[in-house]
Scaffold this active site. Structure first.
Site, short mmCIF file in Angstrom:
data_model
loop_
_atom_site.label_atom_id
_atom_site.label_comp_id
_atom_site.label_asym_id
_atom_site.label_seq_id
_atom_site.Cartn_x
_atom_site.Cartn_y
_atom_site.Cartn_z
N ARG A 188 -4.15 -33.39 38.44
CA ARG A 188 -4.36 -32.95 39.83
C ARG A 188 -3.13 -33.11 40.71
O ARG A 188 -3.24 -33.19 41.94
CB ARG A 188 -5.55 -33.66 40.47
N LYS B 19 5.71 -21.53 46.25
CA LYS B 19 4.88 -20.68 45.40
C LYS B 19 5.14 -20.97 43.93
O LYS B 19 6.28 -20.95 43.48
CB LYS B 19 5.18 -19.21 45.67
N GLU C 246 18.30 -10.31 47.34
CA GLU C 246 17.48 -11.17 48.21
C GLU C 246 18.32 -11.75 49.35
O GLU C 246 17.85 -11.93 50.47
CB GLU C 246 16.82 -12.30 47.41
N LYS D 169 14.81 -18.45 55.02
CA LYS D 169 13.48 -18.44 54.41
C LYS D 169 12.65 -19.62 54.89
O LYS D 169 11.46 -19.49 55.17
CB LYS D 169 13.58 -18.43 52.88
N GLU E 107 0.89 -17.22 55.10
CA GLU E 107 1.25 -15.86 54.72
C GLU E 107 0.36 -14.81 55.37
O GLU E 107 -0.05 -13.84 54.74
CB GLU E 107 1.21 -15.72 53.18
N ARG F 189 5.64 -14.17 57.53
CA ARG F 189 6.07 -14.34 56.15
C ARG F 189 6.03 -13.02 55.38
O ARG F 189 6.77 -12.84 54.41
CB ARG F 189 5.17 -15.39 55.46
N ASN G 156 8.76 -9.48 52.31
CA ASN G 156 8.49 -8.43 51.32
C ASN G 156 9.29 -7.15 51.58
O ASN G 156 9.03 -6.14 50.95
CB ASN G 156 6.99 -8.11 51.29
N HIS H 90 10.02 -4.86 48.78
CA HIS H 90 9.26 -5.33 47.62
C HIS H 90 8.09 -4.44 47.24
O HIS H 90 7.69 -4.41 46.08
CB HIS H 90 8.77 -6.77 47.85
N HIS I 189 8.24 -3.42 43.64
CA HIS I 189 7.21 -3.76 42.63
C HIS I 189 6.73 -2.51 41.92
O HIS I 189 6.46 -2.53 40.72
CB HIS I 189 6.04 -4.48 43.29
N HIS J 224 14.23 -7.48 38.90
CA HIS J 224 13.52 -7.56 40.18
C HIS J 224 14.45 -7.24 41.35
O HIS J 224 14.13 -6.43 42.23
CB HIS J 224 12.91 -8.96 40.34
#
Lengths: 373, 373
Positions: free
Chosen positions: B131, B153, B195, B237, B247, B251, B255, B258, B262, B275
């Site tokens: 945990r 993340k 980025e 960031k 988010e 935030r 993207n 992106h 994607h 990417h």
């Protein structure tokens, strides 16, 4: 089948709030809390709902639960096999697969309908799906009602240890419908009562007295008694957890009887002794060790044992389980950091303490001499 | 091999603190931050350490990292296969297996030595082991240094979607050793610069000017320029994440490029376009759409494109990818709640916005007319 045909709705639900700041949530306890939208709909994050239950509970309560979900929702169900041996990452993966097959987004809600295994797995699935979505607990066993409802522990077992993979993740609400206890085998009711007794032993001598007076009412499923016992148990656990979210101090008291109990479960093979049965015997062992340390007198030990026995729980360790069998497993317990042996013992009835310095010869003697069944 | 033999230690590390209350942590950025205990030992939770890396990075940097781990520690290593296709629950399970085989307790520390895939997997393994245990990020690609170092993340891919299983879990520290960029393929360096440029485009026009002046220094791996660019990217960031941990708002600006990107990655098959390359082309598409909406003038679009090109990134979409190929995949993006199409566009160079009402005929025309390579 509607709720009203099987159990009269005599009590308005009692609500207990678990205070965790932003993550606070209510526990609604009563008869007929399943089956109406009143106690479920306010806690849904969006329109997408996945109900996860098991093969035993689905035929008994899935339809009733669904009556509480408004028609406009997109509701899916997933029925997993029943049993501790299925508390695995593989089964949690099935929950994730079902969510992704349904195309559910971050505003979906998972509902855990079942005992502790279902609650722990669904909670962990919710904690990790798209990095965290909402879930609601609907515990259907006394053990999960008084234990898993508070604390936020979720997870699965690993071949090398219980609950090794998991997360702390709080539900949006817990709905405890005492009507589900009607179908609970009496052996499992007793196992749940072990945890109820534990709360009294560690923190609340008044509650111990109440339990002595009401044990037969509880075993007879009298609604007022059940709601009172469940509410008080959840409140005691909530107070302890609030004092110690990180499990470094007072929260350890919740392990009364559990170090001995886990050794029994593990030695016997999971599923042979129910968790609560092992905890019952484990509490009797902790009381006896506390007596040998001079903390409890003969009358207190007798009173403790009488209460455990009145719940239908064993006062003896398993036949054939030797002192070394205990010691080997107690040292593996994950709460024993750096292999130090830590036990929760009783200073008096209603007051537990964590004791790090149990004399090893005294422990050895107890383990050799404690009665076997 | 010691650090000093391959790159001179000219700069004392720069430290940036990511302020998240109890979960705050430092990012140390510089040359030779690996290989001495100074920047690693303070963040270890106990004596048990598992270093997780991949088959590409292990021969290059595992020994150097271990020089920073004091001798009295119990250190294990696990080497996973390299590549996005191995960012799976199965590989994370191997980390859990290694921890349990070693008998590691809740005070162990995981160290992620590698790029974004290793960082995301080790972070998730740490979030869920017993945990939650400590972990330290040692990112070895520019992309992971400027992207994964901040935000918490973690997670893995699922056959039905990227990053679908995971958790928010913060590291105890991030060590960015710019010397690792010496062995990074130049195509991956460019992908990381995508980025870096993104941070300038969405929030910091001064940084955009600095990047125009220093792009060749960055591509030539000049230490001062690298440290400045990485620090500024992480700081930008961190500011955005601090404003919006959940988010829901600002935030989303991260993207930029992106949603288009994607779609490109997914259509081409992961691993064909990096990417960052897809994000580079995606930012050019976002700039062009912003131009068609009247927000950017010709000169701004030209300046944006020149900067993307100077980083070695593509300004065109893939040959053979039709407008419908884009639209189909853009609607699947998990940030588009309830299938609404949301795009991050540019109000000016240095100021991005989330735009929920992109005219569909304008988007369709852009997708048809945008140059292909």
């Amino acid at each position: 089948m509607t709720h009203d045909s099987t159990a009269p709705s005599r009590l308005p639900p009692t609500t207990l709030n678990v205070d965790l700041g932003e993550r606070s949530y209510p526990i609604h306890i009563g008869s007929a809390v399943m089956g109406t939208a009143e106690w479920l709909a306010p806690y849904l994050a969006g329109n997408q709902v996945l109900v996860v239950t098991n093969e035993t509970i689905a035929p008994l309560y899935l339809e009733r639960l669904r009556l509480g979900l408004p028609d406009h929702l997109e509701v899916r169900t997933l029925v997993l096999p029943d049993g501790e041996e299925y508390k695995t990452l593989e089964q949690v993966s099935r929950i994730w697969d079902a969510l992704l097959e349904a195309g559910f987004n971050r505003r979906c809600t998972l509902i855990a309908l079942g005992g502790g295994v279902i609650g722990d797995m669904v909670g962990y699935a919710a904690a990790s799906y798209q990095r965290g979505v909402a879930f609601i607990q609907v515990p259907t066993t006394l053990l999960s009602q008084v234990d898993s409802s508070v604390g936020g522990k979720t997870g699965v077992n690993h071949p090398r240890g219980k609950n090794m993979i998991g997360a702390f993740w709080q539900p949006k609400a817990v709905l405890i419908d005492i009507d589900t206890l009607i179908t609970l085998p009496s052996r499992e009711l007793s196992a749940g009562l072990a945890e109820v007794i534990k709360y009294g032993l560690i923190r609340d001598s008044d509650f111990l007295g109440w339990l002595e007076a009401n044990m037969q009412a509880l075993r007879g499923l009298e609604p007022d008694a059940l709601v009172s016992a469940i509410e008080r148990s959840c409140r005691l656990k909530a107070d302890i957890v609030a004092e110690d979210e990180t499990e470094q101090g007072v929260r350890a008291l919740l392990n009364l009887g559990h170090t001995f109990g886990h050794a029994i479960e593990s030695h016997q093979g999971y599923g042979q002794w129910l968790h609560g049965e092992a905890v019952g015997a484990g509490m009797a062992m902790a009381a006896e060790l506390s007596h040998r340390l001079g903390w409890l007198d003969d009358a207190q030990v007798a009173r403790c044992n009488a209460l455990i026995a009145s719940a239908g729980l064993p006062l003896e360790a398993p036949q054939g389980m030797e002192a070394d069998d205990f010691l080997e497993r107690m040292r593996l317990d994950k709460k024993n950091l750096d292999a130090r042996l830590r036990l929760v013992l009783l200073e008096s009835l209603g007051k537990a303490c964590v004791f790090d310095a149990t004399p090893s010869d005294m422990l050895q003697a107890l383990l050799e001499e404690f009665p076997r069944r």
